[in-house]
Scaffold this active site. Structure first.
Site: not given
Ligand code: F6R
Length: 609
Positions: A2, A27, A75, A101-102, A484, A488, A491, A507, A604
């Site tokens: 948003c 975003r 969003w 927003n929120g 990480e 990457k 995503e 295992h 984001k």
């Protein structure tokens, strides 16, 4: 997630608003809308999809010369992404327009009450309820600000919002609780946004609202107050961000730009913070003197996604350099499990955006229980930075690509400095401290060397881009690096990638190894080298292809492919070993034709639960 933009001044508002929305696209959002006010009439234009769809919709009618307006990228949370649910929302009379927003937590009750009172709701959103509530309060309130204040008294949840009233063309009212709102102070014009990215090409003079604060904004002035009607006094601050920070500057996408900014970003994070004389680090923002640092018996890092993996790297650094117990935990888990807060622990809340709701909630829970919490945050003035009050800023510069690269690197660099500082007030010798200082200083050059090897990583990425699944394996220092790396890859390329501790492979997951399952094995030149070589042999013996990422001299032919990383100080290896994994993910995603900067379903800043 948003985005909000508002404008009041003498320019034609629509292009300013739409350009602002464009700058907030990074975003993440799924619909966009704009409302402008002229001659007592609010005109709303909305479109599901991208800002370019909104531009096309706007081009279907004559441009409005209005000089005041509000705009939003949404969003979806309450209701699907659609024209109907996109903001701005109006009250029944079309008097009030709101962008928000929120999340309003008592939206269902508020909506049910409005319906019971005979209001016809046209969207499924929580925001529409706000427009009706504010309009109802205007019947008795002396000002728009008072009406907003009164309406918000009955609202539970988070908001950053902007309100436009068709009878008051010379003001906007904004309010903040949990979702950022920043005012941009221009020359005879004012901007409002949820993120300075939308403002910096107009002005660098900004005012960050605090939670529980409102502002009435006109073209030439603003005044701020609290929800309980106390005046507050806010002077503008100057942000050292410029429009170029949000431009591609010749790069094909932001992820690539940001990977290449890493040497400079690391140098910025180190600037003025390393002390050769005492072989330590200065982190004045922590607000902790040597006695307080010595009193820390344990360190816990909290973050989400890549920030959590950076925290895991930080925990390893703290244990190695300061020899105090340290660990990392996803902030989301921490906040929900009624954590036992250790009065002798230092908690570190990690966030690039400073807005991640789960991390913010973890900080609030810690503060409520009297825990000592500091921030490791990139965005100055963000909610987490403010809530923590002290900490270490990451100085990575704005990160636009959804996939975090330079911010993650600067998180780990900052944790190396924190670990050094904690170590040097304890038993880390000056000689060992000096070794780390020298290693940190060398990092920008080492990262440059890794980036110079991009074409080789690109070749390897193309060779394995057909794979539907990949393992990422590492031990101790290499384990968070593997996590990480897998993060990457999944995503941005949508290839299923799973990270495992190398020794755990036998295992269970070893059963998955075959010629179609490549493994990326992280092999630092450290005391576990022989073990990591053993892992590679076990995989290859079962026909699994291996890409080794290493700064060691591996036996010839051990792995199918080797990505070489320059040697540095062993404790700092995770920082360097992470960089080629960014390139690997990047080139896999490119080979698969993915949208690098805007991977599907992701945003984001994750400002919702
Ligand atoms: C991955 C990524 C995310 C973020 C996570 C936390 O590349 O970017 O996993 O790390 O959403 O975000 P911040 O750091 O803004 O709290």
């Amino acid at each position: 997630m948003c985005g909000i933009v508002g404008y009041i001044g003498s320019r034609v508002a629509t292009p300013v608003l739409v350009e602002g929305l464009h700058r907030l696209e990074y975003r993440g959002y799924d619909s966009a809308g704009v409302a402008v006010l002229r001659r007592g009439r609010i005109t709303v234009t909305k479109a599901a999809g991208r800002v370019r769809d909104l531009r096309e919709r706007l081009a279907e009618s004559a441009p409005s010369p209005a000089t005041v307006g509000i705009a939003h990228t949404r969003w979806a949370t309450h209701g699907e992404p659609s024209d109907r649910n996109a903001h701005p929302h109006l009250d029944a009379e079309g008097r009030i327009a709101v962008v928000h927003n929120g999340i309003i937590e008592n939206a269902e009750q508020l909506r049910a009450k409005l319906v019971a009172d005979g209001v016809e709701l046209v969207s499924e959103t929580d925001t529409e309820a706000l427009a009706h509530l504010i309009a109802a309060e205007l019947a008795t309130a002396p000002s728009l600000e008072d009406a907003v204040r009164a309406a918000l008294r009955g609202v539970e949840g988070t908001y950053g919002l902007v309100v436009l009233d068709r009878t008051r063309p010379d003001e906007l009212v904004v309010a903040r609780n949990g979702s950022p709102i920043v005012l941009g102070v221009g020359d005879g014009e004012m901007f409002v946004a949820s993120d300075v990215a939308a403002l910096v090409h107009h002005t660098q003079r900004v005012v960050f609202l605090d939670d529980g604060e409102l502002a009435t904004v006109s073209a030439g002035a603003y005044r701020t107050s609290t929800l309980d009607s106390r005046r507050t006094s806010k002077e503008p601050t100057t942000v050292d961000l410029v429009a170029d920070d949000y431009e591609l500057g010749g790069h094909s996408d932001f992820m690539r730009k940001e990977m290449y900014e890493q040497p400079e970003a690391i140098a910025r994070a180190l600037r003025g913070r390393l002390d050769e004389r005492f072989a330590t680090a200065h982190l004045g923002g922590l607000g902790l003197d040597p006695m307080a640092l010595r009193a820390v018996k344990r360190v816990k890092f909290l973050g989400c996604g890549s920030a959590y993996y950076a925290g895991q790297m930080g925990a390893t650094l703290v244990e190695e350099l300061a020899r105090i117990p340290a660990d990392a935990e996803p902030a989301s888990e921490f906040r929900y499990r009624n954590p036992v807060v250790d009065p002798d622990a230092l908690y570190v809340a990690i966030s690039q955006s400073g807005e991640t709701l789960d991390t913010l909630a973890a900080v609030q829970e810690l503060r409520r229980k009297g825990g000592l919490v500091i921030g490791a945050v990139n965005v100055v003035g963000s909610a987490i930075a403010r809530e923590c009050g002290s900490g270490v800023f990451l100085h990575a510069g704005p990160e636009v690509s959804v996939a975090s690269t330079k911010a993650l690197t600067n998180m780990t660099v900052s944790f190396a400095m924190l670990a050094l500082l904690l170590g040097r007030v304890r038993d880390l010798s000056a000689a060992a401290g000096q070794r780390i200082v020298t290693g940190l200083r060398a990092l920008p050059e080492r990262v440059d060397e890794i980036l110079a090897g991009e074409s080789e990583v690109e070749r390897i990425a193309k060779r394995f881009a057909h794979a539907r699944h990949m393992f990422f394996l590492g031990r101790v220092r290499g384990w968070p690096v593997a996590r990480e790396g897998a993060q990457k890859l999944k995503e941005i390329s949508y290839v299923h990638a799973e990270a495992y501790q190398s020794a755990e492979l036998k295992h269970g997951p070893l059963a998955l190894i075959d010629a179609e399952m490549p493994s990326v094995v992280i092999v630092p030149e450290d005391e576990l080298l022989a073990k990591n070589i053993g892992t590679i042999e076990q995989i290859r013996a079962r026909g699994g292809p291996v890409i080794a990422v290493t700064n060691a001299d591996l036996p010839d032919g051990l792995a199918d492919e080797v990505i070489r990383v320059p040697r540095g100080e062993p404790e700092l290896d995770p920082i360097l070993l992470t960089v080629p994994l960014q390139l690997l993910a990047y080139h896999t995603a490119t080979a698969l034709g993915r949208d690098i900067d805007k991977p599907r379903n992701l945003a984001k800043s994750v400002t919702v639960e």
